[in-house]
Design an enzyme around this catalytic site. Sequence first.
Site, PDB file in Angstrom:
ATOM      1  N   ASP A 264      -2.445  -9.028  -6.476  1.00  0.00           N
ATOM      2  CA  ASP A 264      -1.233  -8.233  -6.213  1.00  0.00           C
ATOM      3  C   ASP A 264      -0.617  -8.630  -4.873  1.00  0.00           C
ATOM      4  O   ASP A 264       0.520  -8.245  -4.579  1.00  0.00           O
ATOM      5  CB  ASP A 264      -1.546  -6.732  -6.226  1.00  0.00           C
ATOM      6  CG  ASP A 264      -2.732  -6.373  -5.357  1.00  0.00           C
ATOM      7  OD1 ASP A 264      -3.821  -6.910  -5.603  1.00  0.00           O
ATOM      8  OD2 ASP A 264      -2.571  -5.579  -4.421  1.00  0.00           O
ATOM      9  N   ASN A 265      -1.349  -9.389  -4.078  1.00  0.00           N
ATOM     10  CA  ASN A 265      -0.812  -9.836  -2.792  1.00  0.00           C
ATOM     11  C   ASN A 265      -0.442 -11.315  -2.828  1.00  0.00           C
ATOM     12  O   ASN A 265      -0.434 -11.988  -1.803  1.00  0.00           O
ATOM     13  CB  ASN A 265      -1.832  -9.583  -1.674  1.00  0.00           C
ATOM     14  CG  ASN A 265      -2.024  -8.101  -1.415  1.00  0.00           C
ATOM     15  OD1 ASN A 265      -1.165  -7.289  -1.752  1.00  0.00           O
ATOM     16  ND2 ASN A 265      -3.139  -7.735  -0.820  1.00  0.00           N
TER      17      ASN A 265
HETATM   18  P1  AMP Z   1      -2.613  -3.345  -0.046  1.00  0.00           P
HETATM   19  O1  AMP Z   1      -4.064  -3.375   0.303  1.00  0.00           O
HETATM   20  O2  AMP Z   1      -1.712  -2.968   1.081  1.00  0.00           O
HETATM   21  O3  AMP Z   1      -2.186  -4.565  -0.763  1.00  0.00           O
HETATM   22  O4  AMP Z   1      -2.454  -2.124  -1.078  1.00  0.00           O
HETATM   23  C1  AMP Z   1      -3.120  -2.060  -2.309  1.00  0.00           C
HETATM   24  C2  AMP Z   1      -2.584  -0.922  -3.133  1.00  0.00           C
HETATM   25  O5  AMP Z   1      -2.830   0.338  -2.490  1.00  0.00           O
HETATM   26  C3  AMP Z   1      -1.086  -0.974  -3.372  1.00  0.00           C
HETATM   27  O6  AMP Z   1      -0.836  -0.502  -4.675  1.00  0.00           O
HETATM   28  C4  AMP Z   1      -0.540  -0.042  -2.341  1.00  0.00           C
HETATM   29  O7  AMP Z   1       0.704   0.486  -2.703  1.00  0.00           O
HETATM   30  C5  AMP Z   1      -1.616   1.030  -2.300  1.00  0.00           C
HETATM   31  N1  AMP Z   1      -1.650   1.739  -1.009  1.00  0.00           N
HETATM   32  C6  AMP Z   1      -2.010   1.253   0.203  1.00  0.00           C
HETATM   33  N2  AMP Z   1      -1.915   2.186   1.153  1.00  0.00           N
HETATM   34  C7  AMP Z   1      -1.472   3.324   0.549  1.00  0.00           C
HETATM   35  C8  AMP Z   1      -1.145   4.650   0.991  1.00  0.00           C
HETATM   36  N3  AMP Z   1      -1.256   4.990   2.268  1.00  0.00           N
HETATM   37  N4  AMP Z   1      -0.703   5.513   0.068  1.00  0.00           N
HETATM   38  C9  AMP Z   1      -0.572   5.190  -1.212  1.00  0.00           C
HETATM   39  N5  AMP Z   1      -0.855   3.964  -1.705  1.00  0.00           N
HETATM   40  C10 AMP Z   1      -1.294   3.037  -0.831  1.00  0.00           C
HETATM   41 MG    MG Z   2      -0.536  -5.239  -1.467  1.00  0.00          MG
END
Ligand code: AMP
Ligand code: MG
Length: 483
Positions: free
Chosen positions: A250-251
């Site tokens: 997803d990244n």
């Molecule tokens: P990331 O690790 O930033 O790539 O995020 C992974 C997933 O977790 C994505 O779907 C983000 O939208 C979700 N996510 C990360 N931080 C939060 C948060 N504080 N609240 C809700 N969803 C989050």
């Molecule tokens: Mg992400």
Amino acid sequence: MKNPGFNFKNTYTSLPEIFFKEIRPCVVKKPEIILLNEDLAKEMEINFSLIKSDERAMLLSGNKTLPSMKTFAQAYSGHQFGYFTNLGDGRALMLGEHLTKSGLRLDIQFKGSGKTPFSRHGDGKAVLGPMLREYVVSEAMNALNIPTTRSLSVVKTSEVVFRESPQAGAVLTRVASSHIRVGTFQFAAASREKMFLKALLNYTVNRHYPELNTSNNKALEFLKNVMNNQINLITNWMRVGFVHGVMNTDNMTISGETIDYGPCAFVDNYHPKTVYSSVDHDGRYAFENQPIIAQWNLARFAETLLSLIDENPNKALKQAEEIIKLFPALYKESWLKMMKCKLGLFNENFNDEKLILELLDWMTSASADYTNTFKDIESENFENEIYKNLKFKNWHKKLKERKNLNKRSTSESLKIMKENNPYVIPRNHNLEFALKEADQGNYSHLKKLISVIKKPYKIDKVSKKYTLPPLNSEKILQTFCGT
Ligand code: AMP
Ligand code: MG
């Protein structure tokens, strides 16, 4: 409110409804602009001086929206540390696609603007430190000539957001050529509706690879193109010693831009197995693993396209596999070319790879600074004690002999080295120090760091301070994503 120049013309919402959910940003308390990227605003033909400063903060925090903003959160899935999950923008919100006069289409997105239907158990918020970190590192990557999402602004709010400790809330405005990810295709494929997948493929090809519209097998050519862009991206990360830290599918963008700056960091003392992220316990996303992980992610991407590659699943699989199998050789070719640039080498020599690996081996054993070693080799400045070592001296002799085969001038060799070896990267200890100061309300170190990382290939009195590796007491061994 007057529009400072946003020109929203949304196309993403023409996709089937499963791909997004309309939602408005949450209202935040007392938004205050901490960073505003005037250079980027200018590139985007946006003039923030047309609106008052409190209006700027209202706009860039989501407290006020323009009538042309039809805000929505995007749906996607992803393999996180190897495991498939349904995700989506849990703390991000699309404001729309901004169209410039020169024809650029840019996604404008808030990060940290509150809950969405994809927030799961999260609060949808972001905290100040990690958003400032994303701003600095993404702008550094752009200045290093590496494809990346950009940061237009960081707004601090007076909300208290609970992480390990209570922290100040923040909203980052991110700019990307799109936010379509490998995970977006995984989401479409998981729906098991070929119609959705086809719609996403057509949309993405039109947006990022329009030249493929006339190809015989669009899905297959698309896979090749995305793979080539990812090879270019990872090669560039390896060039500057960047460890992304969370290379979940997803990244990984379809455009080939770096996205999602979490626990990322730049290698200082070289070791191929360097890991900074506090959650990467097994070193899955270690520095040297990045190419193999990119290939793994691309294999997951290829799986999503199978039904569009050929009606016959066996034939589709065979064709997709043939492409993915090309990754190691293509990456190696790209990496070798890049490393030769870092050393100022032209032409082919069967020993080049060995020569480069020998250097990296020595750098590992000497814990040499990744950035400075290449600068020292470039300028032949071997004052540092670590170079008074037989292994290095022998290696350098071999480099000199190899350079005799360049058949190009020394100045040409120097030129490619200078273009590929930065002086300044956002060193972890400098960044952490600036963030700590910012947390206390002092933004001067942060702003200085930003001005320096914007010119990574130039050196002057100010930037010289930022080229020093950390003292033992300053070393940052672990980074956190702060979500
Ligand atoms: P990331 O690790 O930033 O790539 O995020 C992974 C997933 O977790 C994505 O779907 C983000 O939208 C979700 N996510 C990360 N931080 C939060 C948060 N504080 N609240 C809700 N969803 C989050
Ligand atoms: Mg992400």
